[in-house]
Design a protein around this motif. Structure first.
Motif, PDB file in Angstrom:
ATOM      1  N   SER A   1     -66.792  27.344 -20.083  1.00  0.00           N
ATOM      2  CA  SER A   1     -67.848  26.878 -20.988  1.00  0.00           C
ATOM      3  C   SER A   1     -68.708  28.024 -21.491  1.00  0.00           C
ATOM      4  CB  SER A   1     -68.729  25.837 -20.288  1.00  0.00           C
ATOM      5  OG  SER A   1     -69.376  26.397 -19.149  1.00  0.00           O
TER       6      SER A   1
ATOM      7  N   LEU B   1     -63.853  23.720 -17.949  1.00  0.00           N
ATOM      8  CA  LEU B   1     -63.742  22.654 -18.943  1.00  0.00           C
ATOM      9  C   LEU B   1     -62.281  22.245 -19.100  1.00  0.00           C
ATOM     10  CD1 LEU B   1     -66.038  23.857 -21.882  1.00  0.00           C
ATOM     11  CD2 LEU B   1     -66.633  22.280 -20.033  1.00  0.00           C
TER      12      LEU B   1
ATOM     13  N   TYR C   1     -59.874  19.933 -21.813  1.00  0.00           N
ATOM     14  CA  TYR C   1     -59.758  19.203 -23.072  1.00  0.00           C
ATOM     15  C   TYR C   1     -58.600  18.214 -22.981  1.00  0.00           C
ATOM     16  CZ  TYR C   1     -62.776  22.524 -25.578  1.00  0.00           C
ATOM     17  OH  TYR C   1     -63.829  23.284 -26.017  1.00  0.00           O
TER      18      TYR C   1
ATOM     19  N   VAL D   1     -63.683  16.506 -24.100  1.00  0.00           N
ATOM     20  CA  VAL D   1     -63.859  17.647 -23.203  1.00  0.00           C
ATOM     21  C   VAL D   1     -64.690  17.202 -22.010  1.00  0.00           C
ATOM     22  CG1 VAL D   1     -65.877  18.460 -24.515  1.00  0.00           C
ATOM     23  CG2 VAL D   1     -64.608  20.065 -23.055  1.00  0.00           C
TER      24      VAL D   1
ATOM     25  N   ASN E   1     -66.457  18.321 -18.030  1.00  0.00           N
ATOM     26  CA  ASN E   1     -66.916  19.310 -17.061  1.00  0.00           C
ATOM     27  C   ASN E   1     -66.112  19.100 -15.783  1.00  0.00           C
ATOM     28  OD1 ASN E   1     -68.294  20.872 -15.202  1.00  0.00           O
ATOM     29  ND2 ASN E   1     -70.290  19.905 -15.529  1.00  0.00           N
TER      30      ASN E   1
ATOM     31  N   SER F   1     -70.095  22.599 -24.129  1.00  0.00           N
ATOM     32  CA  SER F   1     -68.744  22.135 -24.431  1.00  0.00           C
ATOM     33  C   SER F   1     -68.646  21.607 -25.858  1.00  0.00           C
ATOM     34  CB  SER F   1     -68.301  21.064 -23.420  1.00  0.00           C
ATOM     35  OG  SER F   1     -69.082  19.898 -23.524  1.00  0.00           O
TER      36      SER F   1
END
Length: 555
Positions: free
Chosen positions: A369, A378, A380, A404, A406, A445
């Motif tokens: 990030s 991160l 995706y 996205v 965390n 993000s």
């Protein structure tokens, strides 16, 4: 074995991702009499097996517990659907089918927190490989190079858990991968080597275009064993707990409601609780093992005051950014016409490929990030489609979704019984975006998504930010917008965490035995002390592989 028998060597509670493997491994020795209990029905519902069928399984009581979270401050007062599999195969029957281990550092941290090197990456890798059947080793070599050594070091072949390539591609996703590379995220052909940084298509748990759940993988080859009994529509009311001659608590079995009738079953050796990160703490609390104040509030006798049962809930929250695009096909345009739907259906019938074979997310990326991060934090999930919320109709314009999440959230929640009735849903409070750190990463993000979408590789599609909206720029605005548009990615873990013997926050010892109670082990995602850096289904199966070895070895 007849259904009339009520005494077994092992009782496995929960026929999900961990429970199916446990039933297989424990019953491999014909001397072991094993009972597998599943609250849901058999996995005969046709939509379970067609990959896109997750759309018809989630939010459907035929396959889903239909849970909801409590309203969350971090989500601006919103409550979320919280799907959990209620059928043989559990969440592997309704999930996104993505094969993902996480990062080597996840398991090395578990080893540190538990004080047991059995959990480190090297030792956990052998448990992953033990049940893998990886497509890259089908012909003994990597199709790209003719050399299989890199993959054979990292992957297994011939096991029960099938891993395949996806059976479709999209131009707009290929271009997103190019754009991510332009933004500094290198392309990868394997997210599962211990460092998942990179961008590429996810591998999936499918076989020839069909979902491959743990019921097919582990129960199908074991169902004919005379020493394995499987009861479906059998919901556990509570565990039965007695005291040994030395006064030590001992789990001797469970009280079960089957076909509306109560039945008591007993275990000579062990009870294995594999009901998942929501139902395992719920069953423990209903059995009198949990925070004493909570149990007393609901009229349950406190058998063992265990304040941490149900605490430490962690989950991955995905922020769904939507972009309108031009000059390319997306699922929005294909699936919003009768002709398009007919073509999609025909392709699947004829080839087992196309949109009906796809997982919810096809392309993935792992990255940091911010530059000060030492590892990818991160993940995706990129999709050639868009909608307002899960379960809604697709938008009537071509678009893509860039979700996205965390990977290492610092927010912690809980699962707590809401009543003394086992039929009532528990209070599920993940407390998303509850910390300044998580809100900061959320804002970072969303900015990173914008950076990737602005790369030259996507310029031809003229991407236009539809959600959250380019007018929102400050950290405060983006964090608040994240609360408006984010949703769970269905990875709850940690509610019955394992740890060192002297760790008062750990409910289980490093071998997953419940501290202070003999004859009871918890084996599912609830045991994770910290969430893995990726999708959690296959790590849960690995945990079961490791635990089965310990049980059979008397450890």
């Amino acid at each position: 074995m007849t259904d009339g028998r009520t005494s077994f060597d092992y009782i496995v509670i929960g026929g999900g991702s961990a429970g199916c493997l446990m039933a297989n491994r424990l019953s491999a020795d014909p001397k072991n009499r094993v009972l597998l209990l599943e609250a849901g029905k058999p996995d005969t519902y046709h939509w379970i097996h067609i990959p896109v069928g997750y759309l018809y399984c989630i939010g459907n009581p035929r396959a889903d517990w239909m849970y909801k979270t409590q309203a969350a401050k971090g989500l601006n007062g919103r409550s979320l659907l919280y799907p959990r599999g209620k059928t043989l195969g559990g969440c592997s029957s309704i999930n996104g089918m993505i094969y993902m281990r996480g990062q080597a550092r996840d398991y090395d941290k578990w080893a540190e927190l538990s004080g047991d090197d059995a959990w480190n990456w090297e030792n956990s890798l052998s448990d992953f490989k033990a049940h893998e059947d990886h497509y890259k080793l089908d012909d003994g070599s990597d199709p790209a190079t003719g050399d299989n050594s890199r993959f054979s070091d990292m992957h297994g072949h011939g096991g029960e858990w099938r891993i395949e390539k996806q059976r479709l591609r999209w131009d707009v996703l290929d271009s997103f991968a190019d754009a991510a590379a332009e933004a500094g995220i290198e392309k990868t052909d394997d997210f599962n080597s211990g460092d998942n940084a990179g961008v590429g298509y996810f591998d999936v748990n499918q076989r020839s275009g069909w979902r491959w759940n743990t019921s097919k993988a582990f129960l199908r080859p074991a169902k004919s064993r005379e020493n394995l009994t499987i009861w479906t529509e059998a919901q556990v009311e509570k565990l039965t707990l007695d005291k040994d001659a030395d006064g030590q608590l001992h789990c001797t079995g469970a009280k079960v409601h089957r076909a509306g009738k109560p039945v008591s079953v007993s275990a000579v050796k062990e009870v294995v609780l594999s009901a998942g990160a929501v139902n395992s703490p719920q069953i423990l609390q209903l059995s009198g093992i949990g925070p004493s104040a909570l149990l007393k509030k609901h009229g349950i006798e406190v058998v063992k005051d265990a304040p941490q049962v149900g605490e430490n809930l962690q989950d991955h929250l995905q922020i769904r950014a939507v972009y309108k695009v031009k000059g390319t096909k997306t699922l929005n345009t294909l699936a919003n016409s009768l002709v398009g739907k007919a073509k999609i259906g025909l392709e699947y019938v004829m080839k087992r490929s196309g949109p009906m074979s796809m997982s919810p997310s096809q392309l993935g990326a792992f990255t940091r990030s911010s530059p000060d991060r030492t590892h990818a934090n991160l993940q995706y999930h990129v999709q050639p489609l868009s909608l307002e919320a899960f379960g809604d109709d697709l938008h009537d314009f071509p678009a893509m979704t860039v979700s996205v999440c965390n990977l290492n959230p610092t927010s912690r929640g809980h699962v707590r019984i809401a009543s003394g009735d086992f039929r009532d849903a528990p209070d599920i409070s993940p407390n998303y975006l509850d910390t300044d750190e998580d809100r900061k990463v959320a804002a970072q993000s969303l900015r990173q998504v914008r950076e990737i979408m602005a790369q030259p590789a996507l310029k031809a599609y003229e991407p236009e930010e539809y959600k959250p909206g380019i007018q929102y720029q400050t950290d405060e605005e983006l964090a608040k917008l994240a609360g408006d548009i984010a949703s769970t990615i269905f990875h709850p873990v940690g509610t019955v965490k394992m740890g060192r013997e002297d760790d008062n926050t750990a409910v289980l010892d490093p071998h997953l035995r419940l501290k202070g109670v003999n004859g009871l082990r918890v084996v599912d995602a609830s045991v994770m002390p910290e969430i893995t850096s990726g999708n959690t289904n296959s790590p849960t199966i690995m945990i079961a592989e490791k635990a089965a070895g310990w049980i059979l070895a008397g450890q």
